[in-house]
Design a protein around this motif. Structure first.
Motif, PDB file in Angstrom:
ATOM      1  N   THR A  36       0.963  -1.044   0.486  1.00 41.79           N
ATOM      2  CA  THR A  36      -0.020   0.021   0.103  1.00 41.79           C
ATOM      3  C   THR A  36       1.445   1.070  -0.143  1.00 41.79           C
ATOM      4  OG1 THR A  36      -0.020  -0.205   2.569  1.00 41.79           O
ATOM      5  CG2 THR A  36      -1.541  -1.129   0.751  1.00 41.79           C
ATOM      6  N   GLY A  37       0.101   2.565  -0.139  1.00 36.52           N
ATOM      7  CA  GLY A  37       1.642   3.646  -0.030  1.00 36.52           C
ATOM      8  C   GLY A  37       0.552   4.761  -1.089  1.00 36.52           C
ATOM      9  N   SER A  38       1.590   5.287  -1.202  1.00 37.64           N
ATOM     10  CA  SER A  38       1.315   6.248  -2.115  1.00 37.64           C
ATOM     11  C   SER A  38       2.216   5.259  -3.868  1.00 37.64           C
ATOM     12  CB  SER A  38       2.014   7.764  -2.553  1.00 37.64           C
ATOM     13  OG  SER A  38       1.032   8.447  -0.844  1.00 37.64           O
ATOM     14  N   THR A  39       2.773   5.243  -3.687  1.00 42.35           N
ATOM     15  CA  THR A  39       3.736   4.851  -4.224  1.00 42.35           C
ATOM     16  C   THR A  39       2.780   4.087  -5.165  1.00 42.35           C
ATOM     17  OG1 THR A  39       5.684   5.117  -2.961  1.00 42.35           O
ATOM     18  CG2 THR A  39       6.228   4.395  -5.337  1.00 42.35           C
ATOM     19  N   PRO A  40       2.412   2.990  -5.041  1.00 36.32           N
ATOM     20  CA  PRO A  40       1.686   2.300  -5.774  1.00 36.32           C
ATOM     21  C   PRO A  40       1.240   1.901  -7.444  1.00 36.32           C
ATOM     22  CG  PRO A  40       2.506   1.019  -3.630  1.00 36.32           C
ATOM     23  CD  PRO A  40       2.002   2.457  -3.284  1.00 36.32           C
ATOM     24  N   ILE A  41      -0.057   3.554  -6.181  1.00 33.16           N
ATOM     25  CA  ILE A  41      -0.994   3.642  -6.700  1.00 33.16           C
ATOM     26  C   ILE A  41      -1.131   3.534  -8.142  1.00 33.16           C
ATOM     27  CG2 ILE A  41      -3.005   5.336  -6.422  1.00 33.16           C
ATOM     28  CD1 ILE A  41      -2.815   5.433  -3.894  1.00 33.16           C
ATOM     29  N   LEU A 131       7.458  -3.940  -3.309  1.00 34.70           N
ATOM     30  CA  LEU A 131       7.120  -3.004  -2.463  1.00 34.70           C
ATOM     31  C   LEU A 131       7.692  -1.676  -2.662  1.00 34.70           C
ATOM     32  CD1 LEU A 131      11.023  -5.089  -0.838  1.00 34.70           C
ATOM     33  CD2 LEU A 131       7.893  -4.934  -0.143  1.00 34.70           C
ATOM     34  N   GLY A 132       7.197  -0.944  -1.258  1.00 33.68           N
ATOM     35  CA  GLY A 132       7.870  -0.016  -1.711  1.00 33.68           C
ATOM     36  C   GLY A 132       8.334   0.385  -0.737  1.00 33.68           C
ATOM     37  N   ILE A 133       9.393   1.806  -0.276  1.00 35.32           N
ATOM     38  CA  ILE A 133      10.622   1.880   0.764  1.00 35.32           C
ATOM     39  C   ILE A 133      10.017   3.084   1.638  1.00 35.32           C
ATOM     40  CG2 ILE A 133      12.028   3.282  -1.292  1.00 35.32           C
ATOM     41  CD1 ILE A 133      14.622   2.091   0.766  1.00 35.32           C
ATOM     42  N   GLY A 134      10.210   2.928   2.654  1.00 34.63           N
ATOM     43  CA  GLY A 134       9.550   4.958   3.544  1.00 34.63           C
ATOM     44  C   GLY A 134      11.151   5.223   3.479  1.00 34.63           C
ATOM     45  N   ASN A 135      10.845   6.872   4.480  1.00 36.50           N
ATOM     46  CA  ASN A 135      12.019   7.838   3.995  1.00 36.50           C
ATOM     47  C   ASN A 135      13.144   7.082   4.892  1.00 36.50           C
ATOM     48  OD1 ASN A 135       9.951   9.185   2.779  1.00 36.50           O
ATOM     49  ND2 ASN A 135      10.032  10.454   3.739  1.00 36.50           N
ATOM     50  N   GLY A 137      13.545   4.149   5.486  1.00 36.64           N
ATOM     51  CA  GLY A 137      14.475   2.899   4.503  1.00 36.64           C
ATOM     52  C   GLY A 137      13.504   1.640   5.131  1.00 36.64           C
ATOM     53  N   HIS A 138      12.669   1.741   5.264  1.00 38.06           N
ATOM     54  CA  HIS A 138      11.814   0.388   5.880  1.00 38.06           C
ATOM     55  C   HIS A 138      10.975  -0.106   4.722  1.00 38.06           C
ATOM     56  CE1 HIS A 138       7.499   2.552   6.946  1.00 38.06           C
ATOM     57  NE2 HIS A 138       7.786   2.213   5.403  1.00 38.06           N
ATOM     58  N   ILE A 139      11.079  -1.717   4.455  1.00 42.88           N
ATOM     59  CA  ILE A 139      10.197  -2.405   4.497  1.00 42.88           C
ATOM     60  C   ILE A 139       8.887  -3.107   4.029  1.00 42.88           C
ATOM     61  CG2 ILE A 139      11.509  -2.539   2.066  1.00 42.88           C
ATOM     62  CD1 ILE A 139      12.496  -4.929   3.331  1.00 42.88           C
ATOM     63  N   SER A 166       0.839  10.764   8.422  1.00 46.91           N
ATOM     64  CA  SER A 166      -0.114  11.477   9.036  1.00 46.91           C
ATOM     65  C   SER A 166      -1.099  12.170   7.887  1.00 46.91           C
ATOM     66  CB  SER A 166      -0.014  12.639  10.049  1.00 46.91           C
ATOM     67  OG  SER A 166       1.292  13.383   9.997  1.00 46.91           O
ATOM     68  N   ARG A 167      -0.210  12.370   6.670  1.00 45.47           N
ATOM     69  CA  ARG A 167      -1.063  13.169   5.385  1.00 45.47           C
ATOM     70  C   ARG A 167      -2.216  12.462   5.380  1.00 45.47           C
ATOM     71  NH1 ARG A 167       2.513   9.674   3.667  1.00 45.47           N
ATOM     72  NH2 ARG A 167       2.168   8.479   1.458  1.00 45.47           N
ATOM     73  N   LEU A 168      -2.628  11.642   5.317  1.00 45.53           N
ATOM     74  CA  LEU A 168      -3.334  10.607   5.222  1.00 45.53           C
ATOM     75  C   LEU A 168      -4.625  10.343   5.686  1.00 45.53           C
ATOM     76  CD1 LEU A 168      -1.534   7.512   3.631  1.00 45.53           C
ATOM     77  CD2 LEU A 168      -2.741   8.897   2.350  1.00 45.53           C
ATOM     78  N   ALA A 201      12.500  12.532  -1.291  1.00 42.24           N
ATOM     79  CA  ALA A 201      12.483  12.581   0.172  1.00 42.24           C
ATOM     80  C   ALA A 201      12.759  11.168   0.483  1.00 42.24           C
ATOM     81  CB  ALA A 201      10.585  12.478   0.383  1.00 42.24           C
ATOM     82  N   LYS A 202      12.535   9.839  -0.853  1.00 42.05           N
ATOM     83  CA  LYS A 202      12.904   8.931  -0.815  1.00 42.05           C
ATOM     84  C   LYS A 202      14.795   8.578  -1.315  1.00 42.05           C
ATOM     85  CE  LYS A 202       9.207   7.147   0.317  1.00 42.05           C
ATOM     86  NZ  LYS A 202       8.584   6.691  -0.767  1.00 42.05           N
ATOM     87  N   ALA A 203      15.070   9.904  -1.490  1.00 38.14           N
ATOM     88  CA  ALA A 203      16.407   9.591  -2.106  1.00 38.14           C
ATOM     89  C   ALA A 203      17.994   8.787  -1.491  1.00 38.14           C
ATOM     90  CB  ALA A 203      16.855  10.499  -3.125  1.00 38.14           C
TER      91      ALA A 203
HETATM   92  P1  PGA Z   1       5.052   5.751   0.047  1.00 39.39           P
HETATM   93  O1  PGA Z   1       5.170   4.731   1.506  1.00 39.39           O
HETATM   94  O2  PGA Z   1       4.695   5.071  -0.723  1.00 39.39           O
HETATM   95  O3  PGA Z   1       3.208   6.642   0.847  1.00 39.39           O
HETATM   96  O4  PGA Z   1       5.419   7.005   0.428  1.00 39.39           O
HETATM   97  C1  PGA Z   1       5.751   3.595   1.442  1.00 39.39           C
HETATM   98  C2  PGA Z   1       6.191   2.858   2.236  1.00 39.39           C
HETATM   99  O5  PGA Z   1       6.194   3.476   3.436  1.00 39.39           O
HETATM  100  O6  PGA Z   1       6.753   2.110   2.275  1.00 39.39           O
END
Ligand code: PGA
Length: 244
Positions: A36-41, A131-135, A137-139, A166-168, A201-203
């Motif tokens: 889930t998250g914004s990235t895979p939408i 997978l997405g990645i958190g700012n 580095g979480h998966i 929290s933005r959601l 933000a993910k760089a």
């Molecule tokens: P995001 O979250 O796609 O909303 O940035 C990714 C994640 O936290 O794994």
């Protein structure tokens, strides 16, 4: 790790959708691990378009999502059960009985997590895990820690994840403080990993994942040890990586 450069979010989404679609075409009854998250939408939207055109068929696919907030019912609009139906499952021909998300509505964390592990194992683990990645580095919700996690477990979310998510929600106080998440070891059992990232933000997390040491302080760095891991990231997300 194979790193695929995308120009921007929509290019990343199309490339990711192409890889997922190829998996479904090659093995119509495949097991997909979803996120889930914004990235895979954007990738889900692209797959829905191809489904509507008749180019991809989800009838025999089964899915296992990474995580779910603890304490939210399946029909809570903030739950990942709801997210998956809203953004993907309700728009394709997947059999909802074949879709799985950890049961955040079960307050018995031990039971909810062990049941999820049992189901993922019985399915033979994902053919492809998105997978997405958190700012940070979480998966999944495997947060930075002093060890890598194993199976599905209950986690306390970090302040940075609560803040990012929290933005959601209407207010930061509404973000649940705990979640059930597939563990890092379970994620590594997938036969292919597709991790996607977009935006500045993910760089740092993308750099640490691909070029830093393998360490649980950046959970995604473990993916360097996976034999079939593809990173699809856009220019901004790759902006701190060395030029290849
Ligand atoms: P995001 O979250 O796609 O909303 O940035 C990714 C994640 O936290 O794994």
């Amino acid at each position: 790790m194979k790193i695929i450069h995308a120009k921007d979010y929509s290019d990343m989404s199309r490339k990711a959708a192409n890889i997922i679609s190829a998996q479904v075409i090659l093995k119509p009854d495949c097991v997909l691990g979803l996120a889930t998250g914004s990235t895979p939408i954007g990738a889900y939207q692209q797959l829905i378009k191809w489904y509507e055109k008749g180019d991809v068929d989800f009838e025999q696919v089964s899915t296992y999502n990474l995580d779910e907030y603890r304490g939210l019912s399946h029909d809570d609009p903030q739950s990942y059960h709801f997210f998956m139906r809203d953004n993907f499952f309700d728009h394709i021909n997947i059999d909802l009985a074949n879709t799985h998300v950890p049961d955040g509505s079960n307050p018995d964390a031990e039971a909810a997590c062990s049941e999820y592990d049992r189901m993922v194992a019985a399915a033979g683990y994902p053919d492809l895990q998105l997978l997405g990645i958190g700012n940070n580095g979480h998966i999944g919700f495997n947060e930075p820690d002093d060890h890598f996690s194993a199976g599905t477990h209950c986690v306390d979310l970090t302040e940075s994840t609560i803040e990012a998510n929290s933005r959601l929600f209407d207010k930061a106080e509404d973000v649940p403080r705990q979640a059930y998440t597939m563990g890092t070891q379970t994620i590594m059992y997938a036969r292919m990993i597709l991790i996607i990232a977009s935006g500045k933000a993910k760089a740092q997390a993308v750099r640490d994942m691909c070029y830093g040491p393998v360490t649980p302080t950046c959970p995604a760095s473990i993916l360097q040890l996976h034999t079939n891991c593809v990173v699809v990231a856009d220019e901004e997300a790759l902006s701190l990586c060395p030029a290849e």
